[in-house]
Design a protein around this motif. Structure first.
Motif: not given
Length: 394
Positions: A22-44
């Motif tokens: 949620a914090k990463a999403r908030e920063l992305r909404n502020e225009g920051k280029d966040i790389i998310g390596l926090s969630l346990g979710e396959p990217d396929f």
């Protein structure tokens, strides 16, 4: 006015993985280029044959309430999957389908635990275990492990943690967050201790079973004397990239399954109908249909270990499953980085988010205050860029 919320919710922690996301999403909404390596979710993406089964179910009007414990043909498919992949014989009346494996775990806690019952959690453990146990008025008993033992609990540690109040042992293999995999011999060692204490039940969380780089997955319920006292938990979120479909399940003694069905009937009733129909297709397919994902995760594991190994202060081991690395970063504690004092793993994870624009998760949430969890369920390009950013800010 005093706080009108219940003590139950006031004591409950917020999921650290979801909070960081949620914090990463908030920063992305502020225009920051966040790389998310926090969630346990396959990217396929979900394999097409599973999507086709879901579309067919919509066309066939699977829109009514489903049976509380799951469709009969899905439970049959789960029963056959247990036989094929785990050498376990669970009849359909021993299986309960739930809204994700997280609900499966919560059901078990609520039907098995009384106030003060102790639950042994080898640490690190999945972030929600402790809070689910406490919500059911149980008492979590953490057994610390270390990177030197690949974050696996020894039989001696298990024996030392058992008291007259011990009711259950919960663990995952492959493990979230460490990626550790218990071998059959290691499980036999734990079972030998448990056989001396027949009143202790086991939750074996096997949701990462297919993302296993050892080549062989072992289930503790297959060991002599452990079948009747083990609740085997699984689901389709990880290996089939179906996190949002929310389908998990258990195999257990019939009396435990009946109790979970009774409880679930008062909380959510049956899991979503379309997801259940799609899960039949997923489980009936040979594992070779998803092998490409497993192979890619192994490549990414080797890539990220090689890259992190070039950073001073990261102590690493080689995880044998799941899609996480769990480096010990305690060498940074007490140091100051860019004017920020690093006192613990939470400070370190927040520093990486704010200065490197990389989201990870503090190990404190998993019962290990010396480590952070990094998910490599991301593209090779994102992994390279993330580690490059981390290296620069350290």
């Amino acid at each position: 006015m005093s706080n009108p919320l219940s003590d139950r919710i006031n004591k409950l922690s917020t999921s650290a993985t979801l909070a960081m996301a949620a914090k990463a999403r908030e920063l992305r909404n502020e225009g920051k280029d966040i790389i998310g390596l926090s969630l346990g979710e396959p990217d396929f993406n979900i394999p097409d044959f599973i999507k086709d089964a879901a579309k067919k179910a919509i066309d066939e009007n699977y829109s009514s309430y489903s049976p509380v414990d799951g469709y009969a043909d899905l439970k049959k498919a789960i029963s056959e999957k247990f036989k094929r992949d785990n050498a376990l014989t669970y009849s359909p009346n021993q299986i309960v389908v739930s809204t994700g494996a997280k609900q499966s775990l919560a059901n078990v806690a609520m039907v098995m635990l009384n106030k003060g019952d102790e639950v042994i959690l080898p640490a690190p453990y999945w972030v929600s275990y402790s809070d689910i146990v406490q919500l059911a008025e149980g008492t979590p008993v953490e057994v610390p492990t270390s990177i030197e033992t690949d974050f696996k609990m020894t039989p001696e540690q298990l024996e030392a943690a058992i008291t007259p109040k011990t009711k259950m042992l919960w663990f995952s293999s492959p493990c979230n967050p460490s990626g550790s995999v218990y071998s059959e011999e290691e499980l036999k060692g734990l079972a030998k201790v448990l056989k001396k204490h027949p009143g202790i039940f086991v939750v074996s969380d096997e949701i990462y079973e297919h993302i296993n780089f050892r080549g062989k997955h072992s289930s503790i319920a297959t060991i002599e004397g452990m079948y009747d006292r083990t609740i085997t938990v699984n689901g389709v979120s990880k290996a089939f990239a179906m996190t949002g479909w929310r389908i998990g399940y258990i195999g257990a003694a019939n009396w435990i399954a009946k109790a979970c069905t009774k409880f679930q009937g008062q909380i959510t009733s049956g899991a979503n109908a379309i997801g259940q129909r799609a899960t039949i297709a997923a489980l009936e397919a040979p594992v070779s249909k998803i092998q490409f994902m497993i192979d890619k995760f192994r490549e990414r594991r080797d890539l990220i270990l090689g890259l992190l190994g070039t950073i001073d202060g990261f102590k690493l081991n080689v995880p044998e499953g799941a899609f996480y690395v769990f480096p010990n970063i305690s060498s940074y504690f007490g140091k100051e980085l860019k004017g920020v004092k690093i006192n613990n793993a939470s400070d370190f994870a927040m520093y990486l988010l704010e200065h490197a624009n990389v989201a990870t998760v503090t190990g404190e949430a998993f019962g290990n205050p010396d480590c952070i969890r990094i998910s490599y369920a991301a593209s090779e390009a994102e992994i390279r860029e993330a580690v490059d950013r981390i290296k620069k800010v350290l």
